[in-house]
Design a protein around this motif. Structure first.
Motif, short mmCIF file in Angstrom:
data_model
loop_
_atom_site.label_atom_id
_atom_site.label_comp_id
_atom_site.label_asym_id
_atom_site.label_seq_id
_atom_site.Cartn_x
_atom_site.Cartn_y
_atom_site.Cartn_z
N GLN A 31 -1.06 -32.14 -62.77
CA GLN A 31 -1.21 -30.81 -62.19
C GLN A 31 0.09 -30.41 -61.49
O GLN A 31 0.72 -31.23 -60.83
N LEU A 32 0.47 -29.14 -61.64
CA LEU A 32 1.72 -28.65 -61.06
C LEU A 32 1.48 -27.31 -60.40
O LEU A 32 0.60 -26.54 -60.80
N GLY A 33 2.29 -27.01 -59.37
CA GLY A 33 2.18 -25.76 -58.64
C GLY A 33 3.25 -24.76 -59.05
O GLY A 33 4.21 -25.10 -59.76
N ARG A 71 -3.14 -26.82 -64.49
CA ARG A 71 -3.07 -27.85 -65.52
C ARG A 71 -3.34 -27.22 -66.88
O ARG A 71 -3.84 -26.09 -66.97
N LEU A 72 -3.01 -27.96 -67.94
CA LEU A 72 -3.33 -27.51 -69.27
C LEU A 72 -4.84 -27.45 -69.45
O LEU A 72 -5.56 -28.28 -68.91
N THR A 73 -5.34 -26.47 -70.18
CA THR A 73 -6.75 -26.44 -70.51
C THR A 73 -7.06 -27.56 -71.50
O THR A 73 -6.16 -28.17 -72.08
N THR A 74 -8.34 -27.83 -71.69
CA THR A 74 -8.75 -28.86 -72.65
C THR A 74 -8.18 -28.57 -74.02
O THR A 74 -7.71 -29.47 -74.72
N THR A 75 -8.18 -27.31 -74.42
CA THR A 75 -7.65 -26.93 -75.74
C THR A 75 -6.19 -27.32 -75.87
O THR A 75 -5.77 -27.93 -76.85
N ASP A 114 -6.53 -37.24 -69.09
CA ASP A 114 -5.94 -35.91 -69.13
C ASP A 114 -5.60 -35.53 -67.70
O ASP A 114 -6.44 -35.04 -66.96
N GLY A 115 -4.35 -35.79 -67.31
CA GLY A 115 -3.96 -35.58 -65.92
C GLY A 115 -4.67 -36.58 -65.03
O GLY A 115 -4.53 -37.79 -65.21
N VAL A 116 -5.46 -36.10 -64.08
CA VAL A 116 -6.22 -36.99 -63.19
C VAL A 116 -7.70 -36.95 -63.55
O VAL A 116 -8.55 -37.34 -62.76
N GLU A 166 -1.22 -37.93 -56.28
CA GLU A 166 -1.56 -36.53 -56.53
C GLU A 166 -3.06 -36.28 -56.49
O GLU A 166 -3.50 -35.14 -56.39
N MET A 167 -3.85 -37.34 -56.58
CA MET A 167 -5.30 -37.20 -56.67
C MET A 167 -5.93 -36.90 -55.31
O MET A 167 -5.45 -37.35 -54.28
N ARG A 168 -7.00 -36.13 -55.36
CA ARG A 168 -7.87 -35.99 -54.20
C ARG A 168 -9.12 -36.82 -54.49
O ARG A 168 -9.89 -36.49 -55.38
N LEU A 169 -9.28 -37.89 -53.76
CA LEU A 169 -10.39 -38.80 -54.03
C LEU A 169 -11.67 -38.24 -53.39
O LEU A 169 -12.23 -38.81 -52.47
N THR A 170 -12.08 -37.11 -53.92
CA THR A 170 -13.26 -36.42 -53.39
C THR A 170 -14.50 -37.27 -53.61
O THR A 170 -14.77 -37.71 -54.74
N PRO A 171 -15.29 -37.52 -52.56
CA PRO A 171 -16.49 -38.34 -52.73
C PRO A 171 -17.59 -37.60 -53.50
O PRO A 171 -17.90 -36.46 -53.18
#
Length: 259
Positions: A31-33, A71-75, A114-116, A166-171
């Motif tokens: 993911q990029l800003g 981020r890139l879409t799945t496609t 795919d990314g994170v 880069e990840m947010r380890l969201t519970p």
């Protein structure tokens, strides 16, 4: 009416910048800003902002609400893998997955990173299929899945650490690993033992186990997993460790990998 030269040049410049932006995602698979992309492709922030939102409108990029990044879409992500490789993976996995399905009531998956996120590209449903994961092309956060742990565990160390940062380890449940240091320790354990487990970390009462699929060079390119609802989460799917590791080895062999 002929388009003015200056306007044509401006359009071509925007197309070139859009192509460079898409290539940045291809390089980093993450993911990029807006500011990062503007800096990397050497355009103004306002120009990058306009191009990025045009790509979003065209379905090539998507904004991740949790991080505010793109981020890139799945496609688009799917275009990163060659058709030949995808077909070979499908062919190599078909018989091993069908044989594993006879040993479990759960749902079987082939997934890629795919990314994170993990992206599910193949499945076999058993009588205990979980509706949440029925669609090929669905995603889940890598840190709450056994597939994600496997795919992250076998990355080169520098890339692995960069992605984890880069990840947010969201519970998702009280069992979700939310500490980055603890998660890196978990990935080291997964790499050492050769498989990963998820015991109620993404959904209460759900367990999964995954093992790595390797290409002819021994690089991990996908994972195979089984997911089931269980009565005792702490016990996990220990009885399926052998079958899932064997299935991964058979699919890898079908791709040309030899131990």
């Amino acid at each position: 009416m002929t388009e003015p030269t200056a306007l044509r040049a401006e359009r071509l410049s925007s197309v070139a910048a859009a192509a460079r932006i898409l290539r940045e995602f291809g390089k980093h698979s993450t993911q990029l800003g807006v500011s990062q992309l503007a800096r990397r492709v050497e355009v103004g922030k306002s120009t990058a902002h306009r191009i990025i939102w045009t790509l979003v409108a065209e379905g090539l990029l998507e904004k991740v609400e949790e991080t505010g990044l793109f981020r890139l879409t799945t496609t688009m992500g799917s275009l990163g893998a060659s058709a030949e490789t995808s077909q070979r993976l499908h062919e190599a996995a078909t018989i091993p997955l069908d044989q594993l399905r006879r040993k479990t009531r759960g749902t079987l998956h082939i997934a890629i990173l795919d990314g994170v996120d993990v992206l599910y590209i193949e499945r076999r449903e058993g009588p205990g299929a979980i509706p949440l994961f029925r669609a090929v092309g669905s995603r889940n956060a890598a840190h709450v899945t056994s597939s994600g742990k496997v795919l992250l565990a076998f990355l080169p160390s520098d890339r692995q650490k960069r992605l984890v940062q880069e990840m947010r380890l969201t519970p998702k449940t009280p069992r979700t690993i939310t500490s980055k240091s603890d998660f890196l320790t978990e990935l080291a354990r997964v790499r050492h033992q050769g498989y990963a487990e998820n015991r109620g970390e993404s959904q209460p009462g759900m367990c999964s186990i995954a093992a790595p699929i390797r290409d002819p060079l021994g690089q991990v390119v996908a994972s195979v997993s089984v997911v089931e609802d269980v009565e005792e989460v702490d016990r996990g799917l220990h009885h399926l460790i052998g079958p899932i590791v064997e299935t991964a080895a058979r699919i890898s062999s079908g791709l040309g990998w030899t131990q």
